[in-house]
Enzyme design. Structure first.
Site, PDB file in Angstrom:
ATOM      1  N   ASP A  70     -14.869  37.397  22.681  1.00 28.49           N
ATOM      2  CA  ASP A  70     -14.513  38.404  21.675  1.00 28.49           C
ATOM      3  C   ASP A  70     -14.797  39.805  22.204  1.00 28.49           C
ATOM      4  OD1 ASP A  70     -17.280  37.750  21.573  1.00 28.49           O
ATOM      5  OD2 ASP A  70     -17.481  38.599  19.568  1.00 28.49           O
ATOM      6  N   GLU A 135     -20.154  37.002  19.935  1.00 27.54           N
ATOM      7  CA  GLU A 135     -21.296  37.775  20.442  1.00 27.54           C
ATOM      8  C   GLU A 135     -21.341  39.173  19.844  1.00 27.54           C
ATOM      9  OE1 GLU A 135     -24.024  40.076  22.896  1.00 27.54           O
ATOM     10  OE2 GLU A 135     -21.923  40.529  22.581  1.00 27.54           O
TER      11      GLU A 135
HETATM   12 ZN   LIG Z   1     -20.861  41.793  25.712  1.00 27.52          ZN
END
Ligand SMILES: [Zn+2]
EC number: 3.5.1.18
Length: 377
Positions: A70, A135
């Protein structure tokens, strides 16, 4: 001239609009390449988050590449010189959202493993990938859930490289061999609301809180150590009052945050804060949020392998630092794993016109391959 394997894969990943927690097919792309190398793939979907765990080999030590597909949102598109999802090379720099954080690293990892496995089809130990798509978001259903799953079945990562952009001026000048912990306190100091003209029948919580806050802000919590700066205390938010000039407020809300070294523990910090609040006779509520525990990899095979790999490629050893925010490395370190972060230059991460040096991607591929050589050949 056609693109190198690393550059071609990086561009392919960067063309996908995987704004957190979307994956947009990035993991599928990596999985296809790893399957072809004989990796066993497990797709782990938790709520809105897609993760995968891929492993080649059944022996110890278990070495892992960790990362995320992501990216953060682009921000104002008019401030980008190029389309953030059309990777573009200008003057040796590859521009796209996620170029440095961290699809570039993902491409380097895959290509490094392809080369290593071609040379060492019967390598020692096991190689694995732990890849998430959350994340950059709330990090609830990503790495931490995968780590829980692995721990439940006693599959423990021995050594892990996180591909977060660790470098400052050129790739490998800095590797992160730990991170500070982060602990937040939400404090409400209670008083008695009243008219400012009648303070004797009110109790001002702002006045009461100030000496305690002053003491908290000037306390030396620890002196740090070789790898960590001293633990820091900061007040990022404080709210009190009604907006009127004639009302003593009933409460004041204070948020504070510790970035703490391995010299302090959560328990010890909490205890010292409470002691200070009690000493100043405050009436209060206090809630704690542990955002992350500190970790440190100051010795071991992984650190040696990484330092030597960087030295081989750069003819210069990296600096070892623990600065910066938290990363998913903290979840993996909780397994007792050795964890090192090695990735490209972080100067443009989360900014408009995010970019990575194309040459650095080739060097990073070499470094990752060299780490595998040092550990598993
Ligand atoms: Zn990162």
């Amino acid at each position: 001239m056609s693109d190198t394997p690393t550059l071609a894969l990086a561009k392919d990943l960067l063309s996908r609009q995987s704004i957190t927690p979307e994956d947009a097919g990035c993991q599928e792309l990596m999985i296809k390449r790893l399957e072809a190398l004989g990796f066993t793939i497990e797709i782990m979907v938790f709520e809105d988050t897609t993760n995968f765990w891929a492993r080649r080999g059944n022996e110890a030590p278990l070495f892992t590449f960790a990362g995320h597909t992501d990216v953060v949102p682009t921000g104002d598109l008019t401030h980008w010189n190029t389309n953030p999802f059309e990777p573009t090379i200008i003057d040796g720099m590859l521009y796209a959202r996620g170029a440095a954080d961290m699809k570039g690293s993902l491409a380097c990892m895959v290509v490094a493993v392809e080369r290593f496995v071609a040379e060492h089809p019967n390598h020692k130990g096991s190689i694995s990938f732990l890849i998430t798509s959350d994340e950059e978001g709330p990090f609830i259903n990503g790495t931490t859930r995968v780590v829980d799953t692995l721990q439940e079945r006693n599959e423990i990562i021995d050594m892990c490289i996180v591909g977060e952009p660790s470098s400052t001026a050129h790739v490998g000048d800095v590797v992160k061999n730990g991170r500070r912990g982060s602990l937040t306190g939400n404090l409400t100091v209670k008083g008695i609301q009243g008219h400012v003209a009648y303070p004797h029948i009110a109790r001002n919580p702002i006045h009461q809180a100030m000496p305690a806050l002053s003491e908290l802000a000037t306390t030396v919590w620890d002196n740090g150590n070789d790898y960590f700066p001293p633990t820091s205390f900061q007040i990022p938010n404080m709210n009190g009052g009604t907006g009127a000039s004639n009302v003593i407020p009933g409460t004041v809300d204070i948020m504070f945050n510790f970035r703490f070294s391995t010299e302090s523990t959560v328990d010890a910090l909490q205890q010292r804060v409470v002691e200070i609040l009690e000493k100043h006779d405050l009436e209060y509520d206090l809630d704690w949020i542990i955002n992350g525990l500190p970790f440190l990899t100051d010795t071991g095979d992984l650190l040696t392998a990484v330092v030597n790999a960087v030295d081989t490629v750069n003819q210069q050893k990296p600096q070892l630092l623990t600065t910066g925010g938290t990363s998913d490395g903290r979840f993996i370190a909780q397994m007792g794993s050795q964890v090192i972060e090695l990735g490209p230059v972080n100067a443009t991460i989360h900014k408009v016109n995010e970019c990575v040096n194309v040459e650095d991607l080739e060097k990073l591929t070499d470094m990752y391959q060299e780490v595998l050589n040092n550990l598993l050949a």
